[in-house]
Design an enzyme around this catalytic site. Structure first.
Site, PDB file in Angstrom:
ATOM      1  N   HIS A   1       0.472  -1.160  -0.255  1.00  0.00           N
ATOM      2  CA  HIS A   1       0.179   0.126   0.276  1.00  0.00           C
ATOM      3  C   HIS A   1       1.085   1.239   0.376  1.00  0.00           C
ATOM      4  O   HIS A   1       0.582   2.530  -0.752  1.00  0.00           O
ATOM      5  CB  HIS A   1      -0.908   0.155   1.454  1.00  0.00           C
TER       6      HIS A   1
ATOM      7  N   LYS B   1     -18.099  -6.779   4.821  1.00  0.00           N
ATOM      8  CA  LYS B   1     -16.812  -7.707   5.321  1.00  0.00           C
ATOM      9  C   LYS B   1     -16.267  -7.648   6.494  1.00  0.00           C
ATOM     10  O   LYS B   1     -17.187  -6.731   7.423  1.00  0.00           O
ATOM     11  CB  LYS B   1     -15.942  -6.135   4.227  1.00  0.00           C
TER      12      LYS B   1
ATOM     13  N   ARG C   1      -1.840  -5.968  -8.523  1.00  0.00           N
ATOM     14  CA  ARG C   1      -0.743  -7.146  -8.208  1.00  0.00           C
ATOM     15  C   ARG C   1      -0.570  -8.518  -9.755  1.00  0.00           C
ATOM     16  O   ARG C   1       0.004  -8.657  -9.738  1.00  0.00           O
ATOM     17  CB  ARG C   1      -0.655  -8.131  -7.094  1.00  0.00           C
TER      18      ARG C   1
ATOM     19  N   SER D   1      -2.826  -7.546   2.908  1.00  0.00           N
ATOM     20  CA  SER D   1      -3.048  -7.298   4.406  1.00  0.00           C
ATOM     21  C   SER D   1      -4.002  -8.965   4.932  1.00  0.00           C
ATOM     22  O   SER D   1      -3.828  -8.978   6.399  1.00  0.00           O
ATOM     23  CB  SER D   1      -4.014  -6.170   4.194  1.00  0.00           C
TER      24      SER D   1
END
Length: 168
Positions: free
Chosen positions: A17, A50, A99, A137
């Site tokens: 990040h 979430k 990514r 994460s």
């Protein structure tokens, strides 16, 4: 003055990040890093909720610490729709790090939705630095819960924050 918006959950903020934020800060006058809380279930009842290891304040604190050395970066917390946040902060572009192909496909779906609902919500992708393309994460949380070393995943100030705020 060009403003970039970098939304994310930052649960927690990683070196990946930070690479995207730092690279963006080098190109834009103003960068708004939005620590988002996904409450999509409020708008779409079937959307999954979430779950976060860190609450909004903790994620905000860690992200502010990590970005403190970047003078043109402002860290805020936000809920609601990203398409509305674009207008609220006066963003010219949404910046998303990717990514791999799976990240791109996921982000592209959201970018198309955002632009369809707010023409100002234009997304630009920055490819992850190869040094960080396996970082996430999720991996950081797993290693944190296992008590493993995080120096290759998280900024040092975030590790210090975690050490000062141990999980119960």
């Amino acid at each position: 003055m060009m403003t970039a918006l970098i939304p994310g959950s930052y649960n927690p903020i990683t070196l990946g990040h930070m690479d995207i934020i730092t690279r963006t800060a080098q190109k834009f006058d103003r960068v708004v890093v939005a620590v988002m809380t996904n409450d999509m279930h409020k708008y779409v009842p079937s959307a999954p909720r979430k779950h976060y290891l860190f609450n909004e304040k903790e994620r905000l604190d860690m992200t502010r610490l990590a970005c403190a050395h970047l003078p043109n970066v402002e860290v805020i917390s936000a809920t609601g729709m990203l398409i509305d946040l674009v207008d609220t902060v006066g963003a010219d572009l949404i910046i998303k790090g990717v990514r791999n192909e799976a990240d791109f496909a996921y982000e592209q779906e959201h970018a198309l939705y955002n632009r369809a609902h707010n023409p100002r919500a234009e997304t630009v992708y920055l490819p992850a630095d190869p040094a960080y393309d396996r970082l996430s994460s999720t991996l950081a949380r797993k290693r944190l819960e296992a008590g493993e070393n995080l120096t290759d995943l998280l900024p040092e100030v975030v590790i210090q924050w975690l050490n000062a705020h141990p999980r119960a």
